[in-house]
Design an enzyme around this catalytic site. Structure first.
Site, PDB file in Angstrom:
ATOM      1  N   ASP A   1      24.055 -11.356   4.586  1.00  0.00           N
ATOM      2  CA  ASP A   1      24.345 -12.211   3.433  1.00  0.00           C
ATOM      3  C   ASP A   1      25.833 -12.258   3.123  1.00  0.00           C
ATOM      4  O   ASP A   1      26.390 -13.319   2.844  1.00  0.00           O
ATOM      5  CB  ASP A   1      23.574 -11.718   2.209  1.00  0.00           C
ATOM      6  CG  ASP A   1      23.864 -12.566   0.983  1.00  0.00           C
ATOM      7  OD1 ASP A   1      23.667 -13.793   1.061  1.00  0.00           O
ATOM      8  OD2 ASP A   1      24.287 -12.006  -0.043  1.00  0.00           O
TER       9      ASP A   1
ATOM     10  N   MET B   1       8.555   4.632   5.284  1.00  0.00           N
ATOM     11  CA  MET B   1       8.707   3.254   4.823  1.00  0.00           C
ATOM     12  C   MET B   1       9.956   3.098   3.962  1.00  0.00           C
ATOM     13  O   MET B   1      10.631   2.064   4.020  1.00  0.00           O
ATOM     14  CB  MET B   1       7.466   2.792   4.057  1.00  0.00           C
ATOM     15  CG  MET B   1       6.226   2.677   4.929  1.00  0.00           C
ATOM     16  SD  MET B   1       6.461   1.694   6.436  1.00  0.00           S
ATOM     17  CE  MET B   1       6.919   0.126   5.759  1.00  0.00           C
ATOM     18  N   GLU B   2      10.291   4.114   3.190  1.00  0.00           N
ATOM     19  CA  GLU B   2      11.500   4.051   2.363  1.00  0.00           C
ATOM     20  C   GLU B   2      12.751   4.034   3.237  1.00  0.00           C
ATOM     21  O   GLU B   2      13.698   3.283   2.969  1.00  0.00           O
ATOM     22  CB  GLU B   2      11.518   5.231   1.385  1.00  0.00           C
ATOM     23  CG  GLU B   2      10.502   5.112   0.267  1.00  0.00           C
ATOM     24  CD  GLU B   2       9.049   5.357   0.670  1.00  0.00           C
ATOM     25  OE1 GLU B   2       8.159   5.076  -0.152  1.00  0.00           O
ATOM     26  OE2 GLU B   2       8.778   5.825   1.800  1.00  0.00           O
TER      27      GLU B   2
ATOM     28  N   LEU C   1       0.795  -1.224   0.000  1.00  0.00           N
ATOM     29  CA  LEU C   1       0.000   0.000   0.000  1.00  0.00           C
ATOM     30  C   LEU C   1       0.834   1.283   0.000  1.00  0.00           C
ATOM     31  O   LEU C   1       0.293   2.370   0.194  1.00  0.00           O
ATOM     32  CB  LEU C   1      -0.979  -0.007   1.185  1.00  0.00           C
ATOM     33  CG  LEU C   1      -1.940  -1.200   1.203  1.00  0.00           C
ATOM     34  CD1 LEU C   1      -2.865  -1.126   2.409  1.00  0.00           C
ATOM     35  CD2 LEU C   1      -2.735  -1.302  -0.092  1.00  0.00           C
ATOM     36  N   CYS C   2       2.139   1.156  -0.248  1.00  0.00           N
ATOM     37  CA  CYS C   2       3.002   2.338  -0.338  1.00  0.00           C
ATOM     38  C   CYS C   2       2.858   2.991  -1.712  1.00  0.00           C
ATOM     39  O   CYS C   2       2.761   2.311  -2.721  1.00  0.00           O
ATOM     40  CB  CYS C   2       4.468   1.958  -0.136  1.00  0.00           C
ATOM     41  SG  CYS C   2       4.904   1.698   1.573  1.00  0.00           S
ATOM     42  N   HIS C   3       2.901   4.312  -1.705  1.00  0.00           N
ATOM     43  CA  HIS C   3       2.864   5.061  -2.957  1.00  0.00           C
ATOM     44  C   HIS C   3       4.256   5.077  -3.582  1.00  0.00           C
ATOM     45  O   HIS C   3       5.250   5.209  -2.865  1.00  0.00           O
ATOM     46  CB  HIS C   3       2.456   6.512  -2.700  1.00  0.00           C
ATOM     47  CG  HIS C   3       1.053   6.653  -2.216  1.00  0.00           C
ATOM     48  ND1 HIS C   3       0.709   6.470  -0.898  1.00  0.00           N
ATOM     49  CD2 HIS C   3      -0.087   6.946  -2.875  1.00  0.00           C
ATOM     50  CE1 HIS C   3      -0.592   6.659  -0.770  1.00  0.00           C
ATOM     51  NE2 HIS C   3      -1.097   6.941  -1.950  1.00  0.00           N
TER      52      HIS C   3
END
EC number: 4.6.1.17
Length: 167
Positions: free
Chosen positions: A135, A120-121, A83-85
């Site tokens: 990793d 969120m970014e 739901l992120c733009h």
């Protein structure tokens, strides 16, 4: 579900009239300068952290690869968080530090001029950078642990400034 500042009312912004998920329409929101800072801490053995600092990891320069991975992840956040733009990010940076002999800290700073925030970014950037460190170093230290991922600060928009009290 998000809690409004200053009261106990809950407002479901990402749910439509039928109770299903929706991406919020931000068309009517004013574009403002928006910045978010996020942090991830990765705990590892002293030997692993020293090898990262000295460039002794066989896969290559861990911090350089994690830096690029974090930047790429911030740019692709809307592709992996439903739901992120999609945002036109104007700046992304990651910094690395060593708060103690067994912790690598990643801090991201993400910037845009837009109608929705970049929290969120910023969180995606540090998450992917931390996973990239894991990793690249897992062959020598499978016990590494990402012990914290969180928003440190955000500014811009209707909700204003947020600064985490403590971490």
């Amino acid at each position: 579900m998000s809690q409004s500042d200053g009261d106990n009312q809950f407002e479901l912004t990402h749910v439509n009239a039928q109770g299903r998920a929706q991406m919020v329409d931000v068309m009517g929101k004013e574009a403002t300068d928006r910045i978010a800072l996020a942090k991830a801490d990765i705990e590892m053995s002293e030997t692993t952290l020293l090898r990262i600092q000295e460039g002794g990891i066989k896969k290559g320069d861990v911090l350089a690869v994690a830096q690029i991975a974090g930047i790429m992840a911030a740019k692709k956040t809307s592709d992996i968080i439903p739901l992120c733009h999609p945002l036109a990010l104007t700046g992304i940076d990651l910094e690395f530090s060593y708060p103690n002999p067994t912790t690598l800290r990643v801090i991201s700073r993400v910037h845009t001029l837009g109608a929705t925030g970049v929290e969120m970014e910023a969180l995606t950037a540090v998450s992917v950078a931390a996973l990239t460190v894991y990793d690249m170093c897992k062959a020598i230290d499978r016990a590494m642990t990402i012990v914290f991922i969180g928003l440190l600060e955000k500014s811009g928009g209707k909700s204003g400034v947020f600064v985490r009290d403590h971490v």
